[in-house]
Design a protein around this motif. Structure first.
Motif, PDB file in Angstrom:
ATOM      1  N   PRO A   9       0.820  -1.217   0.000  1.00 33.66           N
ATOM      2  CA  PRO A   9       0.000   0.000   0.000  1.00 33.66           C
ATOM      3  C   PRO A   9       0.843   1.253   0.000  1.00 33.66           C
ATOM      4  CG  PRO A   9       0.046  -0.967   2.200  1.00 33.66           C
ATOM      5  CD  PRO A   9       0.777  -1.920   1.282  1.00 33.66           C
ATOM      6  N   GLY A  10       1.171   1.739  -1.202  1.00 38.29           N
ATOM      7  CA  GLY A  10       1.992   2.936  -1.291  1.00 38.29           C
ATOM      8  C   GLY A  10       3.430   2.577  -1.609  1.00 38.29           C
ATOM      9  N   PRO A  11       4.324   3.564  -1.544  1.00 37.82           N
ATOM     10  CA  PRO A  11       5.737   3.311  -1.861  1.00 37.82           C
ATOM     11  C   PRO A  11       6.327   2.223  -0.970  1.00 37.82           C
ATOM     12  CG  PRO A  11       5.286   5.661  -1.701  1.00 37.82           C
ATOM     13  CD  PRO A  11       4.074   4.964  -1.206  1.00 37.82           C
ATOM     14  N   ARG A  12       7.090   1.330  -1.571  1.00 40.99           N
ATOM     15  CA  ARG A  12       7.683   0.236  -0.810  1.00 40.99           C
ATOM     16  C   ARG A  12       8.760   0.775   0.129  1.00 40.99           C
ATOM     17  NH1 ARG A  12      10.868   0.911  -5.048  1.00 40.99           N
ATOM     18  NH2 ARG A  12      13.039   0.260  -4.940  1.00 40.99           N
ATOM     19  N   PRO A  13       9.095   0.066   1.207  1.00 38.77           N
ATOM     20  CA  PRO A  13      10.193   0.488   2.067  1.00 38.77           C
ATOM     21  C   PRO A  13      11.479   0.658   1.261  1.00 38.77           C
ATOM     22  CG  PRO A  13       8.946  -1.276   3.102  1.00 38.77           C
ATOM     23  CD  PRO A  13       8.422  -1.149   1.697  1.00 38.77           C
ATOM     24  N   GLY A  14      12.161   1.759   1.464  1.00 39.62           N
ATOM     25  CA  GLY A  14      13.399   2.018   0.741  1.00 39.62           C
ATOM     26  C   GLY A  14      13.215   2.755  -0.557  1.00 39.62           C
ATOM     27  N   ALA A  15      11.958   2.913  -1.009  1.00 36.26           N
ATOM     28  CA  ALA A  15      11.728   3.672  -2.241  1.00 36.26           C
ATOM     29  C   ALA A  15      12.198   5.105  -2.046  1.00 36.26           C
ATOM     30  CB  ALA A  15      10.245   3.647  -2.605  1.00 36.26           C
ATOM     31  N   SER A  16      12.748   5.670  -3.094  1.00 30.49           N
ATOM     32  CA  SER A  16      13.233   7.052  -3.007  1.00 30.49           C
ATOM     33  C   SER A  16      12.147   8.021  -3.464  1.00 30.49           C
ATOM     34  CB  SER A  16      14.488   7.225  -3.860  1.00 30.49           C
ATOM     35  OG  SER A  16      14.226   6.840  -5.203  1.00 30.49           O
ATOM     36  N   ILE A  17      12.141   9.201  -2.852  1.00 23.25           N
ATOM     37  CA  ILE A  17      11.150  10.226  -3.175  1.00 23.25           C
ATOM     38  C   ILE A  17      11.871  11.492  -3.610  1.00 23.25           C
ATOM     39  CG2 ILE A  17       9.327  11.705  -2.248  1.00 23.25           C
ATOM     40  CD1 ILE A  17       8.424   9.404  -0.531  1.00 23.25           C
ATOM     41  N   GLY A  18      11.477  12.014  -4.768  1.00 28.24           N
ATOM     42  CA  GLY A  18      12.046  13.259  -5.275  1.00 28.24           C
ATOM     43  C   GLY A  18      11.032  14.373  -5.189  1.00 28.24           C
ATOM     44  N   LEU A  19      11.443  15.478  -4.598  1.00 27.87           N
ATOM     45  CA  LEU A  19      10.601  16.671  -4.499  1.00 27.87           C
ATOM     46  C   LEU A  19      11.086  17.698  -5.521  1.00 27.87           C
ATOM     47  CD1 LEU A  19      10.179  17.262  -0.659  1.00 27.87           C
ATOM     48  CD2 LEU A  19       8.303  17.064  -2.299  1.00 27.87           C
ATOM     49  N   ILE A  20      10.221  18.065  -6.441  1.00 28.20           N
ATOM     50  CA  ILE A  20      10.535  19.134  -7.380  1.00 28.20           C
ATOM     51  C   ILE A  20       9.760  20.352  -6.908  1.00 28.20           C
ATOM     52  CG2 ILE A  20      10.624  19.837  -9.786  1.00 28.20           C
ATOM     53  CD1 ILE A  20      12.184  17.266  -9.191  1.00 28.20           C
ATOM     54  N   GLY A  21      10.460  21.247  -6.226  1.00 31.72           N
ATOM     55  CA  GLY A  21       9.828  22.367  -5.541  1.00 31.72           C
ATOM     56  C   GLY A  21      10.014  22.190  -4.053  1.00 31.72           C
ATOM     57  N   TYR A  22      10.681  23.165  -3.431  1.00 32.90           N
ATOM     58  CA  TYR A  22      11.025  23.034  -2.007  1.00 32.90           C
ATOM     59  C   TYR A  22      10.634  24.302  -1.254  1.00 32.90           C
ATOM     60  CZ  TYR A  22      13.676  21.044   1.889  1.00 32.90           C
ATOM     61  OH  TYR A  22      14.040  20.502   3.089  1.00 32.90           O
ATOM     62  N   GLY A  23       9.422  24.765  -1.562  1.00 32.44           N
ATOM     63  CA  GLY A  23       8.873  25.902  -0.844  1.00 32.44           C
ATOM     64  C   GLY A  23       8.224  25.449   0.446  1.00 32.44           C
ATOM     65  N   ALA A  24       7.264  26.223   0.921  1.00 32.10           N
ATOM     66  CA  ALA A  24       6.643  25.932   2.216  1.00 32.10           C
ATOM     67  C   ALA A  24       5.975  24.565   2.216  1.00 32.10           C
ATOM     68  CB  ALA A  24       5.631  27.018   2.563  1.00 32.10           C
ATOM     69  N   PHE A  25       5.217  24.239   1.152  1.00 32.06           N
ATOM     70  CA  PHE A  25       4.559  22.938   1.158  1.00 32.06           C
ATOM     71  C   PHE A  25       5.551  21.809   0.905  1.00 32.06           C
ATOM     72  CE2 PHE A  25       2.184  19.291  -0.160  1.00 32.06           C
ATOM     73  CZ  PHE A  25       1.158  19.276   0.777  1.00 32.06           C
ATOM     74  N   GLY A  26       6.537  22.032   0.053  1.00 30.40           N
ATOM     75  CA  GLY A  26       7.547  21.012  -0.169  1.00 30.40           C
ATOM     76  C   GLY A  26       8.258  20.626   1.122  1.00 30.40           C
ATOM     77  N   ARG A  27       8.556  21.628   1.944  1.00 30.06           N
ATOM     78  CA  ARG A  27       9.224  21.338   3.225  1.00 30.06           C
ATOM     79  C   ARG A  27       8.280  20.630   4.191  1.00 30.06           C
ATOM     80  NH1 ARG A  27      11.334  26.424   1.971  1.00 30.06           N
ATOM     81  NH2 ARG A  27      10.006  27.523   3.472  1.00 30.06           N
ATOM     82  N   LEU A  28       6.993  20.976   4.143  1.00 30.18           N
ATOM     83  CA  LEU A  28       6.017  20.280   4.986  1.00 30.18           C
ATOM     84  C   LEU A  28       5.952  18.797   4.595  1.00 30.18           C
ATOM     85  CD1 LEU A  28       3.673  20.262   7.061  1.00 30.18           C
ATOM     86  CD2 LEU A  28       2.141  20.861   5.170  1.00 30.18           C
ATOM     87  N   ALA A  29       5.884  18.531   3.300  1.00 30.67           N
ATOM     88  CA  ALA A  29       5.858  17.141   2.845  1.00 30.67           C
ATOM     89  C   ALA A  29       7.143  16.415   3.244  1.00 30.67           C
ATOM     90  CB  ALA A  29       5.672  17.095   1.325  1.00 30.67           C
ATOM     91  N   ALA A  30       8.266  17.087   3.081  1.00 32.46           N
ATOM     92  CA  ALA A  30       9.558  16.469   3.411  1.00 32.46           C
ATOM     93  C   ALA A  30       9.642  16.108   4.886  1.00 32.46           C
ATOM     94  CB  ALA A  30      10.689  17.414   3.038  1.00 32.46           C
ATOM     95  N   ALA A  31       9.107  16.962   5.746  1.00 31.85           N
ATOM     96  CA  ALA A  31       9.186  16.711   7.190  1.00 31.85           C
ATOM     97  C   ALA A  31       8.477  15.415   7.571  1.00 31.85           C
ATOM     98  CB  ALA A  31       8.563  17.885   7.952  1.00 31.85           C
ATOM     99  N   HIS A  32       7.417  15.063   6.846  1.00 33.85           N
ATOM    100  CA  HIS A  32       6.671  13.839   7.155  1.00 33.85           C
ATOM    101  C   HIS A  32       7.210  12.623   6.409  1.00 33.85           C
ATOM    102  CE1 HIS A  32       3.530  15.709   9.598  1.00 33.85           C
ATOM    103  NE2 HIS A  32       3.634  16.738   8.777  1.00 33.85           N
ATOM    104  N   LEU A  33       7.816  12.835   5.254  1.00 34.48           N
ATOM    105  CA  LEU A  33       8.284  11.707   4.441  1.00 34.48           C
ATOM    106  C   LEU A  33       9.710  11.279   4.776  1.00 34.48           C
ATOM    107  CD1 LEU A  33       6.852  12.867   1.003  1.00 34.48           C
ATOM    108  CD2 LEU A  33       6.053  10.917   2.364  1.00 34.48           C
ATOM    109  N   ALA A  34      10.557  12.251   5.168  1.00 36.86           N
ATOM    110  CA  ALA A  34      11.982  11.946   5.373  1.00 36.86           C
ATOM    111  C   ALA A  34      12.244  10.899   6.450  1.00 36.86           C
ATOM    112  CB  ALA A  34      12.753  13.233   5.673  1.00 36.86           C
ATOM    113  N   PRO A  35      11.436  10.802   7.529  1.00 35.85           N
ATOM    114  CA  PRO A  35      11.696   9.723   8.490  1.00 35.85           C
ATOM    115  C   PRO A  35      11.446   8.326   7.931  1.00 35.85           C
ATOM    116  CG  PRO A  35      10.419  11.493   9.502  1.00 35.85           C
ATOM    117  CD  PRO A  35      10.422  11.750   8.022  1.00 35.85           C
ATOM    118  N   LEU A  36      10.776   8.235   6.784  1.00 37.65           N
ATOM    119  CA  LEU A  36      10.383   6.932   6.236  1.00 37.65           C
ATOM    120  C   LEU A  36      11.121   6.556   4.958  1.00 37.65           C
ATOM    121  CD1 LEU A  36       6.517   7.392   6.639  1.00 37.65           C
ATOM    122  CD2 LEU A  36       8.053   6.147   8.170  1.00 37.65           C
ATOM    123  N   PHE A  37      11.535   7.553   4.170  1.00 33.62           N
ATOM    124  CA  PHE A  37      12.122   7.307   2.861  1.00 33.62           C
ATOM    125  C   PHE A  37      13.310   8.234   2.629  1.00 33.62           C
ATOM    126  CE2 PHE A  37       7.499   6.741   2.554  1.00 33.62           C
ATOM    127  CZ  PHE A  37       7.421   5.407   2.165  1.00 33.62           C
TER     128      PHE A  37
END
Length: 264
Positions: A9-37
């Motif tokens: 269900p969703g990205p497999r463990p170890g899958a890499s995530i690329g963020l194109i755009g690192y503004g306010a929302f990009g950083r919000l997404a990164a804060a929740h995703l970085a502990p997992l991927f």
């Protein structure tokens, strides 16, 4: 998502995530995703600044090619910049990768991504119905809309977001999203814009309902101008809602002027 990414269900463990755009929302997404991927973020504005962009622990700032080569690529920018971003990453996208956007409208981004992303990637439209302001207390219970565009990954992604982050993930077509968002977001931002222009507003002798109205204004007052523009001008259903709202407001104002609001 690709077949290899949708067995879970969703990205497999170890899958890499690329963020194109690192503004306010990009950083919000990164804060929740970085502990997992592993998360790799690219933003041309960061490279152009003398002072580095604020970073999030576990996020690697990189070039466009590196971020685009990830298993899941998130386009975190306003609709007007979508085509430019796709042009920058198209050649670097892996076959079988999934690309998703986080724009506030869905019909137009879906059309752009279908037309401009290569056939070898899957596409999902998403709209997190929250931003940095409304997510300050956490994202559990907040809503996100998931729109299938190309490939089978929308349902697994929705299941992953529910299980991992406690989000209320809603599956919808881009058209169904924009019809409801024209009122849900269009009216909220429109009313907030008017009230901000009327400031200073009362803050002492207020009612509970007025306090709720002020809270709604505060949740959107710091949104980038591009967000307001997208919600009001790029949603194909917004003009009708806006015209109806102003027509009813004008009719009410006319009744009040004529007879104090009594039935005509």
């Amino acid at each position: 998502m690709s077949e290899r990414l949708t067995r879970r269900p969703g990205p497999r463990p170890g899958a890499s995530i690329g963020l194109i755009g690192y503004g306010a929302f990009g950083r919000l997404a990164a804060a929740h995703l970085a502990p997992l991927f592993p998360v790799f973020a690219f933003d041309p504005a960061c490279a152009a600044k003398a002072t580095p962009c604020p970073t999030v622990r576990g996020v690697t700032l990189c070039d466009a090619a590196t971020a685009a080569a990830c298993d899941l690529v998130i386009l975190a920018m306003p609709v007007p910049r979508l085509s430019e971003a796709i042009a920058a990453i198209r050649a670097h996208l892996r076959p079988g990768a999934t690309v998703l956007d986080v724009c506030s409208v869905k019909v137009l981004p879906a059309e752009i991504m279908r037309a401009e992303l290569p056939e070898h990637v899957d596409i999902i439209g998403t709209h997190p119905m929250f931003g940095p302001q409304s997510a300050r207390g956490g994202i559990k219970g907040l809503k996100i809309v998931i729109c299938p565009i190309r490939g089978p990954g929308a349902r697994p992604l929705a299941a992953f977001l529910r299980k991992t982050f406690g989000l209320d993930a809603i599956l919808a077509t881009p058209e169904a999203h924009d019809r409801e968002a024209a009122m849900v977001q269009g009216l909220t931002h429109l009313i907030a814009k008017v009230l901000v222009e009327m400031e200073p507003l009362p803050s002492h002798m207020t009612t509970a309902s007025f306090d709720l109205l002020l809270r709604a204004v505060d949740m959107v007052r710091h949104d980038a101008p591009e967000v307001f523009y997208a919600i009001e001008r790029m949603n194909p259903y917004a003009p009708d809602v806006r015209r109806r709202f102003f027509a009813l407001a004008a009719e009410l104002a006319d009744n009040l002027e004529k007879n104090g609001g009594a039935a005509g």
